[in-house]
Structures are given as C-alpha cells and as structure tokens.
Scaffold this active site. Sequence first.
Site, short mmCIF file in Angstrom:
data_model
loop_
_atom_site.label_atom_id
_atom_site.label_comp_id
_atom_site.label_asym_id
_atom_site.label_seq_id
_atom_site.Cartn_x
_atom_site.Cartn_y
_atom_site.Cartn_z
N LYS A 67 0.86 -0.86 -0.18
CA LYS A 67 0.06 -0.26 0.19
C LYS A 67 0.78 1.08 -0.14
O LYS A 67 1.38 1.24 0.45
CB LYS A 67 -0.76 0.00 0.89
CG LYS A 67 -0.12 0.54 2.98
CD LYS A 67 0.29 1.65 3.09
CE LYS A 67 -1.33 2.70 2.98
NZ LYS A 67 -0.62 4.15 3.71
N THR A 103 5.84 6.30 3.11
CA THR A 103 4.76 5.41 4.42
C THR A 103 4.13 4.62 2.92
O THR A 103 2.96 4.57 2.63
CB THR A 103 3.72 6.73 4.86
OG1 THR A 103 2.61 6.07 5.25
CG2 THR A 103 2.70 7.34 3.35
N GLU A 113 -0.99 10.06 -5.30
CA GLU A 113 -1.63 11.16 -4.82
C GLU A 113 -2.27 12.50 -5.22
O GLU A 113 -2.04 12.76 -5.90
CB GLU A 113 -2.61 11.48 -2.92
CG GLU A 113 -2.59 10.22 -1.29
CD GLU A 113 -1.80 10.92 -0.37
OE1 GLU A 113 -2.29 10.18 0.17
OE2 GLU A 113 -1.76 12.12 -0.33
#
Length: 392
Positions: free
Chosen positions: A169, A180, A264
Amino acid sequence: MHEVPGFLAGAVAAGIKKKDKKDLAVIFSQVPACAAGMFTTNQIQAAPVVLAKECLVSGRAQAIVANSGNANACTGSAGMEAARSVSEHAASALRVETGLVLTASTGVIGQQLPVSVITAALPEVAKALTPSGLPQVAEAIMTTDTFPKVCTRGGSVGGRSFTVTGVAKGAGMIRPDLATMLCFVCTDVKAEPRPLRDCLGRAVGKSFNAITIDGDTSTNDTVLVLANGVSGLGLDLPAGTKAFQETLDAVLMSLAQDIVKDGEGATKSVRIIVKGAKSESDAKQIAYTVADSPLVKTAFFGEDANWGRVVAAVGRAGVPINPETIDVSFDEVLLVENACYAGPDAEADATGVLKKKSFDLTIDLKIGSRSATVYTCDLTTDYVKINADYRT
C-alpha cells in the site's frame, strides 16, 4: 493466481476505520518461516515498527498482523503496549509462539490504537484465512490508495519451482528510504536470515528506494518477507539465489511502480533518468532533487515542458556539475543541449510527450559514466485536497 504454497491470508472489517471497509489483515505461514525486514529511516518510528524489529532479531516469523486506519505512531508507552497486545492475541488466535507474529500499522498518527476492537476481530480473521486471501490483505491495508496492489511471479531452478507474491500500500507521504508504505512478501523458497536480508536489501534499493511522490518519509514504513521453504529450493546455491533475486526484484519493482501510478491525485507517471554523472550517488541525489521539486511536478501536471525548472533543480542538488554540458530530454525529444534551449519546435514536441500518462525525463550531465533512475508523479490540485482533508 496470487497463492503461495504454505501460506494462508485473510482480512475483515474490524471497525478501525469506516464501516464495512476491510482494515485488519493477517498473513500466516503454516510452518515457521525465515523472515527479514526493512523499515523507515525516520527517527520517529511507530510502535509496530519497533516491535517488528525486535521480533526479527531471531530471523524467524510465522505471521504478520496489519491494520489500517490507525498508525499507532507517537503514542508513547501505551502504543507499545497496544502493539504487544495485538501480537499476543494474534499468536493465540493462530496458535503460534508470540515472538513469531510481526506487526504493522498505517493510518492517522497520534491516536491510540483501538486494541479491543482489533483483538475482538482476530479470531474471526484466523477462521477466515484461505490460500487465496492475499488480495484481501492488499485491500485491507489501503488508506488513500485507489486500488489494491498485488504482484505474483514464479520461477524454476533444477526442476524445482517457486513463487513470490507481494502486496503493498502507498499513495502519499512517499519518499524513501522507505515511504509511507507497507509491503509484505511471501515466498516458498528456503532461506537463512542473512541471505534473505541481502536479497531484500538489493530488491528494495532498486524499487521502493527509487520512488518519490511528495518527498515525505513516514513513521511506519515496513517491508517484510517470509520464506517458508515449502518448495525445497534453497538460496544456498548461486543458481537459486540468482533466480530468487531476479523474481523478487520484479515483484517489488512492479509494486513500486503501482505506488507511483497511484500517487495521491496523480495524473502522470514519470521516470527520471540521470546519466553521465561522476558517481551513482551523485546521479541519485540529482534525480531525487528534480523528482521532489514542486515546481517541476506542477509543470508535469500542467503539461508544460518547463526545462528551466529542471535545470534549476539540477543546479541546487548539491552535487558538482558542469553547467555548460547538461542535456535535457523528454522521451526522445532533446529540448536542452549543452545547457542551451533547442527551440520552439523541440518544445512543441516535448509538450506532446507531457500529454502522455507516462514518460521519461532524461538528464545527461556528460561529466562521467554513472547513472540512476527515480520514479515519480505529478503534483496536482487533487493532492492538495486529499491531504487538506485527510483527518476530516
């Protein structure tokens, strides 16, 4: 498709995040496995990272328990107690030794982990484990990701076949070393801890440590690999090590590229190649400086072949260069030659390249023979919106 002999996996919606969203996952090896890991270089490290490091000292593990929706980072001694409690309850549900359960978390920083919610759901997860459950794990560890990331590759040496499957992920706060991100790899090769760590380090260096979305390094970054030996193929012979390394490299590179594509708000996936450098470290430093530049990344988003921003980023990277020898190309379009603009026709062609979903930006310093490659994406208005509203 994503099954690895000797492994079971599954996930449930425990209630850590939004209702009916999978947020708790378990990977289980039916026999104790050799284990290795790599973790965030951020000095502030989440409780599950600290605990997983402790457990990996033995080089053995049999399960991974991971949650999304809560990072269990910056939570003090209570956070460590929570991580240990989750590990212990998972071990009990799976009927294995406590020290053989590795932990991982991702989500909002600074909130205490809802231990009772997780421990109440662990028996349900344990009962739901299946050989085909790894895609469920990929789904359960998602945060701002828009799609689950799973990759499986197989190989064969001397008539013995083996499998490597990874789930990951990551979409924001991505700037290794690491990012992250969480990544869990299952394989049925037979290994000892040190060779397995070496293979993992090499694979991570080419993949997760060569991507950036926004220049930020998380508190929870974790890459874990479990090798249960069920295939009988060992890493004690050069042929086995070579085949496994190539397969592991391919799996992690695929997952790393998926993370970049899923950045994102991203609309572009960009490979930045710096060549002609005096050293690989110089090339990588320049590549990261360009890849992390907000001005360069917004130009990608605007489909603007603004080569001046690229050259300016090269110049501030802190690496000795010859300002008069730099070439800049978008795919095969040479827009800057020896630090000079190639003209409006070349710029029109370069603008055409930037309209594609994926393209290369190549910077040739022409002062050496070393090179490095970094993968990144554009910086968009959606990135700002997603991160402005992340906790709301």
